[in-house]
Design a protein around this motif. Sequence first.
Motif, PDB file in Angstrom:
ATOM      1  N   SER A   1      27.526   8.436  41.101  1.00 44.90           N
ATOM      2  CA  SER A   1      27.765   9.758  40.532  1.00 44.90           C
ATOM      3  C   SER A   1      26.652  10.231  39.611  1.00 44.90           C
ATOM      4  O   SER A   1      26.362  11.429  39.545  1.00 44.90           O
ATOM      5  N   MET A   2      26.022   9.340  38.890  1.00 45.23           N
ATOM      6  CA  MET A   2      25.053   9.769  37.879  1.00 45.23           C
ATOM      7  C   MET A   2      23.774  10.321  38.509  1.00 45.23           C
ATOM      8  O   MET A   2      23.267  11.363  38.098  1.00 45.23           O
ATOM      9  N   ASP A   3      23.252   9.621  39.502  1.00 43.95           N
ATOM     10  CA  ASP A   3      22.006  10.049  40.145  1.00 43.95           C
ATOM     11  C   ASP A   3      22.238  10.714  41.498  1.00 43.95           C
ATOM     12  O   ASP A   3      21.307  11.288  42.080  1.00 43.95           O
ATOM     13  N   GLY A   4      23.452  10.603  42.026  1.00 35.34           N
ATOM     14  CA  GLY A   4      23.755  11.220  43.315  1.00 35.34           C
ATOM     15  C   GLY A   4      23.072  10.564  44.493  1.00 35.34           C
ATOM     16  O   GLY A   4      22.853  11.199  45.536  1.00 35.34           O
ATOM     17  N   ASP A   5      22.737   9.272  44.374  1.00 35.79           N
ATOM     18  CA  ASP A   5      22.076   8.573  45.473  1.00 35.79           C
ATOM     19  C   ASP A   5      23.074   7.715  46.239  1.00 35.79           C
ATOM     20  O   ASP A   5      24.099   7.299  45.716  1.00 35.79           O
TER      21      ASP A   5
END
Length: 291
Positions: A165-169
């Motif tokens: 969720s934080m980096d969307g990777d």
Amino acid sequence: MKLDAYVTALHALKEDDRLRGLKPRTGVDFASNDYLALASAYESGRGRGWHADRSRRVGLLRGNREEHESLQAEAVSFFGARTAIFFGVGYIPNFAHLTTLPQRGDLLVLDSLVHASVHEGACAGRAEFQISVHNDSCSVENIIRDWRPKGGIGRAWIVVESLYSMDGDFAPLEDLVAIADRYDAFLIVDEAHATGVYGEQGRELTGPYEGRENLLVVHTCGKALSAAGALHCMRCAARFHGQSLSSIHLRRRTLVLDGHRRAGSAVDPAGGVRASAASGQARRVYASADA
């Protein structure tokens, strides 16, 4: 089969008459903490306005209801799993299976950015764990490969999120599945941020790997499904006395069995339950009986 050791343990529990399973609420209640009978008040309509009592979060203490069985059957159909079990809190499934399934002598390989519930489950469990470089399949493989010559004799468990969720990777699932197969390991994937958004009809990113014996998946009922709780799904389940193996607790020699049937009625004529339908079912379960 990778699950043979667990089936053997189940037989031992059966022989000792210590095999526990999820059963419907029947008879007089001497087991739960529902001291004020608010659960029955809710069922009769006299308790409207009250949330379900907290004691019903525990499936083994008279917390298993028809709504749970229905939701689990719908999840089995929608996600293409063989078995599923519902938890009333989204944080719990990762903690639960990491403190029950991996045994002493096993190795957990955790992605460095995986959810805190995974790290806490690993710390509380009996298996050794190591941290891999984020989304680096080579790091995962190197950890497992180096572990064996140093005396590693158990099974490896790779734990990742499909979407962070934080980096969307995204996790390199194809590579991780190949590593799990190569080293006879299990792959545990938390789909919290992908469920209801990615994959066919929002099913998940692990959908292409349906039917694999070494894949365990967690789906959060919050976020895109807008409800609460989570579902722990297995793609290929061992069978024991006609029931599907869903969750094992060997530390206290306690077993939780999910004996629901694969329900065709949960599939709509258009070809599968929509994410919104799963969301509605999850909301109904949460409103009436939080497991």
